[in-house]
Write an enzyme that holds these catalytic residues in place. Structure first.
Site, mmCIF file in Angstrom:
data_model
loop_
_atom_site.group_PDB
_atom_site.id
_atom_site.type_symbol
_atom_site.label_atom_id
_atom_site.label_comp_id
_atom_site.label_asym_id
_atom_site.label_seq_id
_atom_site.Cartn_x
_atom_site.Cartn_y
_atom_site.Cartn_z
ATOM 1 C CE LYS A 1 2.712 63.180 55.515
ATOM 2 N NZ LYS A 1 2.794 62.032 56.405
ATOM 3 N N PRO B 1 -4.396 66.859 60.957
ATOM 4 C CG PRO B 1 -4.378 66.667 63.117
ATOM 5 C CD PRO B 1 -3.607 66.200 61.725
ATOM 6 C CB THR B 2 -1.131 70.910 60.043
ATOM 7 O OG1 THR B 2 -0.687 70.773 61.752
ATOM 8 C CG2 THR B 2 -0.529 72.042 59.428
ATOM 9 C CG MET C 1 -5.993 99.166 99.937
ATOM 10 S SD MET C 1 -5.775 100.864 99.190
ATOM 11 C CE MET C 1 -7.394 101.707 99.614
ATOM 12 N NE ARG D 1 10.218 69.920 72.453
ATOM 13 C CZ ARG D 1 11.299 69.372 72.769
ATOM 14 N NH1 ARG D 1 12.543 69.410 72.409
ATOM 15 N NH2 ARG D 1 11.273 68.540 73.984
ATOM 16 C CB CYS E 1 -7.948 96.268 93.404
ATOM 17 S SG CYS E 1 -9.114 97.191 92.715
ATOM 18 N NE ARG F 1 -19.767 99.568 89.229
ATOM 19 C CZ ARG F 1 -19.667 98.379 88.906
ATOM 20 N NH1 ARG F 1 -19.311 97.427 89.857
ATOM 21 N NH2 ARG F 1 -19.722 98.004 87.704
ATOM 22 N N GLY G 1 -1.818 84.152 71.252
ATOM 23 C CA GLY G 1 -1.604 85.426 71.540
ATOM 24 C C GLY G 1 0.135 85.381 71.974
ATOM 25 C CG HIS H 1 -5.930 95.906 89.080
ATOM 26 N ND1 HIS H 1 -6.145 94.689 89.366
ATOM 27 C CD2 HIS H 1 -7.276 96.710 89.129
ATOM 28 C CE1 HIS H 1 -7.426 94.612 90.044
ATOM 29 N NE2 HIS H 1 -8.290 96.033 89.821
ATOM 30 C CD GLU I 1 -2.983 93.076 88.802
ATOM 31 O OE1 GLU I 1 -2.505 93.823 89.657
ATOM 32 O OE2 GLU I 1 -4.312 92.848 88.804
ATOM 33 C CD GLU J 1 -18.100 94.750 95.673
ATOM 34 O OE1 GLU J 1 -17.042 95.393 95.965
ATOM 35 O OE2 GLU J 1 -17.887 94.236 94.470
HETATM 36 N N1 GLN Z 1 -15.034 94.910 93.887
HETATM 37 C C1 GLN Z 1 -14.179 96.238 94.225
HETATM 38 C C2 GLN Z 1 -14.855 97.571 93.728
HETATM 39 O O1 GLN Z 1 -15.509 97.394 92.851
HETATM 40 C C3 GLN Z 1 -12.733 95.971 94.001
HETATM 41 C C4 GLN Z 1 -12.579 95.642 92.342
HETATM 42 C C5 GLN Z 1 -11.293 95.090 92.175
HETATM 43 O O2 GLN Z 1 -10.646 94.444 92.838
HETATM 44 N N2 GLN Z 1 -10.914 95.220 90.716
HETATM 45 O O3 GLN Z 1 -14.283 98.617 94.200
#
Ligand code: GLN
Length: 559
Positions: free
Chosen positions: A240, A207-208, A399, A256, A396, A477, A34, A522, A524, A420
């Site tokens: 080789k 192996p290669t 929070m 590497r 998420c 959710r 990847g 998210h 990130e 939940e």
């Molecule tokens: N479990 C929580 C929800 O479904 C938070 C999901 C998450 O952090 N991606 O709302």
């Protein structure tokens, strides 16, 4: 950041045929296919070419949404809300390509389509077979992605290891594409292992050779070999490999181990992999040096400052489960000239051993997650960060738990919880929205993909983003329960961001705290090495400031 525009893609070829680079892997899994595919993308973009990348996963799951992060690593969410393999995260971080559901092809999707077509009668009474119908569908889907993106070059990574039964139809499809599109329009890159055997004092090429032999048995002669090794390969060893694998010597590239993944494009460029690919595909482009990447690697590997952050999560043994978070913290470190040391803490360990596990950390991050295991440990970590005024960043689930923690310990809402985790909580401060409750199919209730958010002014969120409307990717959710908005505002929690219609709380923060910010999304997934996500950047900055007040484990940091 200015650097990021230096490699911005522009179209330079007047192509008739799509140009495709196929990346396969041999010998063992986890060789970094990847990252190799992503780095090839970086090299070609640096030459001014527009690229797109595609990942083929030969498993039968339709997408990664239902897969356990323990087994498979993080589920990466694209802008259009598809739940994909984490390699798409590398692709987006290493290039400017914006990817969607079609950029992750699985056996499940291919068979699903072929079966649907068969039921519709599209095959006009023919016997529907792996060859040519499954392979035909694979070829069509690969070409479609390149056409839709108007890319000069499509890079297609075939997951798994050559020789796997489930990979066969995909290898057959790329073999056929070579025949149909022609030699000049297709390159086969094979990522392989050259182990160093210390007792023999030698790098072993067998192996290669076997792996390439296996590929050739099914009709694919690789053009480029990326040889994963621990030590540099001597000229003799490369010669080789070239001789016995039938590959040009300049196309035997050493991959590497690198200490920082963003070095990989630089290492490939030094060995002229970009030139090899440009010549092979007859592209009108010239290899360019990768100055912005060099500067980035310099900032990442030799920063003057240092901080220590705790990430309190659930899948701690497997860093891949939080891949994008680890990367985003690294980008934020580069933006602050700071080395970010991450202490990964299993929240159940906090439940057992207490918050002293956090002692000396300059910031606490709670990532996303599902299910109630370890929830209370995370809540304790948040309480510690809030009370000790240590920078806190909630993502998420992070929070949602910050809201629960504040409810329980500041507002006095005993047993405040998310439905939940506790369906009978007297204070369901996190809950499903009313319209979600009527939907029976759990999949249908998930909020997925990019949504806009309006940032409050002034706020820590606004200081980070510097604009009022932002877009972030979601995968959850549950939502903040609007019945509690007033109570929380009165108690001192600020809603740093809400949906533009005002109906959903997207961000919360504590104005009375140096940096306590959390989002329902998210961030990130949108951080880039040369363009760190604003929230990650400000979190690390706040942690750095905190470290100057309370030195913690790195007493010399920041000096
Ligand atoms: N479990 C929580 C929800 O479904 C938070 C999901 C998450 O952090 N991606 O709302």
């Amino acid at each position: 950041m200015a650097d990021s525009s230096a490699t911005a893609p522009r179209r330079v070829t007047g192509k008739q045929h799509p140009k495709l680079i196929f990346v396969t892997g041999g010998v063992i899994s986890s060789l970094g296919k990847g990252l190799s595919a992503a780095s090839i993308g970086t090299l070609l973009e640096a030459c001014g070419l527009k690229v797109t990348l595609q990942k083929i996963d030969p498993y039968i799951n339709v997408d990664a949404g239902t897969m356990n992060p323990f087994q498979h690593g993080e589920v990466y969410v694209t802008q259009d809300g598809s739940e994909t393999d984490l390699d798409l995260g590398h692709y987006e971080r290493f290039t400017h390509a914006t990817l969607s559901a079609n950029n992750n092809l699985t056996t499940g999707k291919i068979y699903g389509n072929v079966i649907a077509k068969e039921r519709k009668g599209d095959y006009l009474g023919k016997t529907v077979q792996v060859v040519p119908h499954i392979t035909g569908e694979i070829k069509e889907r690969i070409l479609q992605v390149v056409r839709d993106s108007a890319a000069d070059v499509g890079i297609v990574e075939v997951g798994g290891t050559v020789g796997d039964i489930e990979g066969l139809p995909f290898i057959e499809a790329i073999r056929e594409l070579r025949v149909e599109l022609g030699f000049e329009n297709t390159v086969f890159v094979h990522v392989t292992l050259v182990p160093y055997i210390s007792t023999a004092g030698e790098a072993k090429t067998k192996p290669t050779q076997h792996s390439v032999g296996e590929l050739r048995r099914i009709g694919v002669q690789p053009d480029v070999l990326l040889c994963r090794t621990e030590r540099p390969l001597s000229r003799e060893v490369r010669a080789k490999i070239a001789m016995f694998c039938n590959v040009a010597e300049e196309a035997v590239i050493t991959a590497r181990d690198v200490s920082c993944i963003y070095e990989l494009p630089l290492r490939f460029h030094e060995q002229k992999l970009d030139e090899v690919l440009i010549n092979r595909l007859k592209l009108r482009a010239k290899a360019q040096d990768l100055r912005p990447w060099k500067r980035l690697v310099g900032r990442l590997t030799h920063p003057p400052h240092e901080v220590s952050l705790a990430v309190v999560g659930k899948y701690i043994d497997l860093k891949d489960a939080y891949k994008s978070i680890a990367e985003a913290l690294m980008h934020a470190g580069a933006a602050n000239n700071t080395r970010v040391n991450v202490k990964w803490i299993d929240s159940e360990q906090i439940e057992d051993e207490g918050v002293q596990l956090l002692a000396g950390q300059h910031g606490v991050l709670i990532p996303g997650g599902f299910g109630n295991r370890g929830i209370e440990g995370k809540i304790e970590a948040i309480r510690w960060a809030r009370e000790k005024k240590v920078p806190f960043f909630g993502i998420c689930l992070g929070m949602q738990l910050a809201v629960i923690e504040f409810g329980r310990h500041v507002l006095g809402l005993r047993r405040a919880n998310s439905t939940e985790f506790d369906a009978s909580s007297p204070h369901p401060v996190i809950d499903l929205m009313r319209e979600q409750k009527s939907v029976k199919d759990m999949g249908g209730t998930m909020r997925l993909g990019s949504y806009p958010c309006r940032i409050a002014k002034p706020s820590a969120a606004f200081r980070a983003y510097g604009k009022e409307i932002i877009f972030e990717r979601h995968r959850h959710r549950f939502e903040f329960n609007n019945a509690y908005r007033e109570q929380y505002t009165k108690g001192g929690l600020k809603f740093g961001g809400v949906s533009p219609d005002g109906k959903l709380v997207e961000m919360v923060e504590l104005p009375s705290h140096p940096w306590f910010v959390a989002g329902q999304f998210h961030p990130e997934f949108q951080s880039r090495p040369m363009d760190a996500h604003p929230l990650f950047r400000e979190f690390v900055r706040a942690a750095l400031e905190h470290s100057r007040r309370a030195p913690g484990p790195n007493a010399n940091s920041g000096s």
